[in-house]
Design a protein around this motif. Structure first.
Motif, short mmCIF file in Angstrom:
data_model
loop_
_atom_site.label_atom_id
_atom_site.label_comp_id
_atom_site.label_asym_id
_atom_site.label_seq_id
_atom_site.Cartn_x
_atom_site.Cartn_y
_atom_site.Cartn_z
N LEU A 293 0.81 -1.21 0.00
CA LEU A 293 0.00 0.00 0.00
C LEU A 293 0.85 1.27 0.00
CD1 LEU A 293 -2.70 -1.10 2.60
CD2 LEU A 293 -2.82 -1.23 0.10
N ASN A 294 2.12 1.16 -0.41
CA ASN A 294 2.98 2.32 -0.40
C ASN A 294 2.54 3.35 -1.44
OD1 ASN A 294 4.54 1.29 1.61
ND2 ASN A 294 6.18 0.56 0.29
N THR A 295 3.02 4.57 -1.28
CA THR A 295 2.71 5.64 -2.22
C THR A 295 3.45 5.40 -3.53
OG1 THR A 295 4.60 6.99 -1.54
CG2 THR A 295 2.55 7.21 -0.26
N LEU A 299 6.83 3.25 -4.28
CA LEU A 299 6.86 2.19 -5.29
C LEU A 299 7.99 2.43 -6.27
CD1 LEU A 299 5.38 -0.35 -6.33
CD2 LEU A 299 4.02 1.16 -7.79
N THR A 300 8.16 3.69 -6.69
CA THR A 300 9.23 4.02 -7.62
C THR A 300 10.59 3.71 -7.00
OG1 THR A 300 7.90 5.78 -8.59
CG2 THR A 300 10.27 5.87 -8.97
N ALA A 301 10.77 4.12 -5.76
CA ALA A 301 12.05 3.90 -5.09
C ALA A 301 12.34 2.41 -4.95
CB ALA A 301 12.04 4.57 -3.72
N ARG A 302 11.33 1.64 -4.56
CA ARG A 302 11.55 0.20 -4.39
C ARG A 302 11.81 -0.48 -5.73
NH1 ARG A 302 8.14 -3.18 -2.40
NH2 ARG A 302 6.24 -2.11 -2.98
N ALA A 303 11.13 -0.03 -6.80
CA ALA A 303 11.37 -0.60 -8.12
C ALA A 303 12.80 -0.36 -8.57
CB ALA A 303 10.39 -0.01 -9.14
N ASN A 304 13.28 0.86 -8.38
CA ASN A 304 14.63 1.18 -8.81
C ASN A 304 15.68 0.46 -7.96
OD1 ASN A 304 13.97 2.88 -10.97
ND2 ASN A 304 13.62 4.61 -9.59
N THR A 305 15.40 0.31 -6.67
CA THR A 305 16.30 -0.45 -5.81
C THR A 305 16.36 -1.90 -6.23
OG1 THR A 305 15.93 1.01 -3.92
CG2 THR A 305 16.75 -1.20 -3.43
N LEU A 323 8.94 -8.56 -11.43
CA LEU A 323 8.91 -7.23 -10.86
C LEU A 323 7.67 -7.03 -9.98
CD1 LEU A 323 10.41 -4.54 -10.74
CD2 LEU A 323 9.19 -3.83 -12.80
N ALA A 324 6.52 -7.51 -10.46
CA ALA A 324 5.28 -7.39 -9.69
C ALA A 324 5.38 -8.15 -8.37
CB ALA A 324 4.10 -7.90 -10.50
N GLU A 325 5.97 -9.36 -8.42
CA GLU A 325 6.12 -10.14 -7.19
C GLU A 325 7.06 -9.43 -6.23
OE1 GLU A 325 4.81 -13.17 -6.41
OE2 GLU A 325 4.28 -14.21 -8.26
N ALA A 326 8.16 -8.89 -6.75
CA ALA A 326 9.13 -8.23 -5.89
C ALA A 326 8.56 -6.97 -5.25
CB ALA A 326 10.38 -7.88 -6.70
N LEU A 327 7.68 -6.28 -5.96
CA LEU A 327 7.08 -5.05 -5.44
C LEU A 327 5.81 -5.32 -4.64
CD1 LEU A 327 7.54 -2.64 -8.50
CD2 LEU A 327 9.02 -2.96 -6.51
N GLU A 328 5.46 -6.63 -4.52
CA GLU A 328 4.28 -7.04 -3.75
C GLU A 328 3.01 -6.42 -4.29
OE1 GLU A 328 5.00 -6.31 0.39
OE2 GLU A 328 7.03 -7.12 0.30
N ASN A 362 8.85 8.76 -11.63
CA ASN A 362 7.83 8.59 -10.61
C ASN A 362 6.62 7.88 -11.18
OD1 ASN A 362 6.90 8.98 -7.94
ND2 ASN A 362 5.57 10.63 -8.65
N LEU A 363 6.18 6.80 -10.51
CA LEU A 363 5.05 5.99 -10.97
C LEU A 363 3.78 6.51 -10.31
CD1 LEU A 363 6.77 2.51 -10.71
CD2 LEU A 363 6.55 3.95 -12.73
#
Length: 365
Positions: A293-295, A299-305, A323-328, A362-363
């Motif tokens: 439920l992150n903003t 989400l952008t930061a976690r995707a890039n990390t 990618l979807a699984e990793a970002l939950e 930014n997503l």
């Protein structure tokens, strides 16, 4: 016949078009067996689970774009796919085992007057022995082979994209095959690219990416399995049904089965597990998750990390599912977000995979 359901149905249409053109009629037989992100109920769906199937002949039930699962909580990729490819798509219902599947295949042969069957598998687990350490989903493919054993029609087994499903390594698959019958070319995948904006198949997307020139290591699935896209990846290989059965012990054991439960138990006996067990366990786990439920900024930061970390592991690409699984993202990658990302990616990665060198803006969705 799409050996394992799912993306094998897309691959069947692609390979058929590559060899015979887009206008030649064909009938694709496939299970409705989708990823849990699409259909949360473990295992394949039966004919009774659907509304809106069209009966072409007794035992031959085809999908239309308006077909749907009775269960509103689930979904199937096959109705939409039926409106986007030329061949008709007929349901394989495995709940009465290989014996009933043979009857369904025979009914389809009678209806179409077909003189041959081609089994399509992406990756190569259709020619697994059953004891390979990387094998994860032996039942569906083996049941398809078993059903064709008594169909009394010349049958060829086609393996494309050796190793791209993340199960048997490419070298092991190639050791059981001869030279490729042909190699998929970029232009032979073009008409199918729009399907990958919404279809969750990883292996068939990787086959298309390889045909379009992508080379490198790609992370797939929730486990982040590394899969190599090589010059052998766009290859399409063939062997006779008897040769495939000689390799696949599980398929031989499944020939006389009369129920899916029986087939699953035999799979446990031969392989030590069944993919249905894994799906049941994962379904229970998924039911306890709420999704992230992150903003959008988070989400952008976690995707890039995540992409930086994957790159540091020596992997050049990740699939959208990975990618979807990793970002939950519980329901998979939203099509609108995927389209936004795809528009930013250069060929040959567009739509199919994401480069680990990519940096997300930014997503907002």
């Amino acid at each position: 016949m799409a050996a394992g359901g799912g993306g094998d149905a897309v691959a069947a249409a692609m390979i058929h078009a590559a060899e015979h053109g887009t206008d030649q009629e064909a009938l694709i037989l496939t299970y409705s067996w989708d990823r849990l992100l699409i259909d949360p109920r473990p295992g394949p769906r039966s004919a009774a689970d659907f509304t809106g199937l069209e009966t072409l002949a007794p035992g031959v039930l085809t999908f239309r774009p308006t077909s749907a699962l009775v269960d509103p909580a689930g979904s199937s990729t096959l109705p939409r796919l039926s409106g986007e490819i030329r061949p008709a798509i007929a349901l394989l219902d495995p709940y009465r085992g290989a014996d009933s599947l043979t009857e369904q295949i025979t009914a389809a042969i009678t209806y179409t007057s077909a003189d041959a069957i081609e089994i399509i598998d992406i990756g190569g687990d259709v020619i697994a022995r059953g004891d390979e350490p990387g094998l994860r989903s032996p039942l569906a493919d083996a049941l398809t082979l078993a059903a064709c054993a008594n169909a009394n029609v010349p049958t060829v087994v086609t393996v494309a994209g050796p190793g791209l499903d993340g199960e048997l390594p490419e070298a092991e698959v190639l050791s059981r095959l001869g030279d490729p019958a042909f190699t998929l070319m970029p232009e032979q995948t073009t008409a199918f690219l729009p399907i990958f904006t919404w279809h969750p198949s990883e292996a068939t997307a990787l086959l298309s990416a390889a045909a379009r020139g992508t080379r490198g290591i790609c992370e797939i699935r929730d486990a982040g399995l590394p899969v190599a896209l090589t010059d052998a990846s766009p290859g399409v290989y063939r062997l006779d049904l008897d040769d495939a059965l000689a390799i696949n012990l599980l398929a031989r054991r499944l020939i006389a089965t009369t129920s899916l439960n029986q087939a699953e138990q035999i799979t446990r006996d031969v392989c030590g597990f069944s993919e249905l067990d894994h799906e049941r366990n994962k379904s229970i786990w998924m039911s306890t998750q709420t999704g992230n439920l992150n903003t959008p900024t988070d989400l952008t930061a976690r995707a890039n990390t995540f992409l930086r970390d994957a790159n540091s592991r020596g992997h050049q690409f990740v699939t959208f599912r990975r990618l979807a699984e990793a970002l939950e993202i519980k329901d998979g990658f939203p099509p609108t977000l995927r389209a936004t990302i795809s528009a930013l990616l250069p060929e040959p990665a567009t739509i199919l995979v994401v480069s680990t060198q990519f940096h997300f803006p930014n997503l907002h969705e």
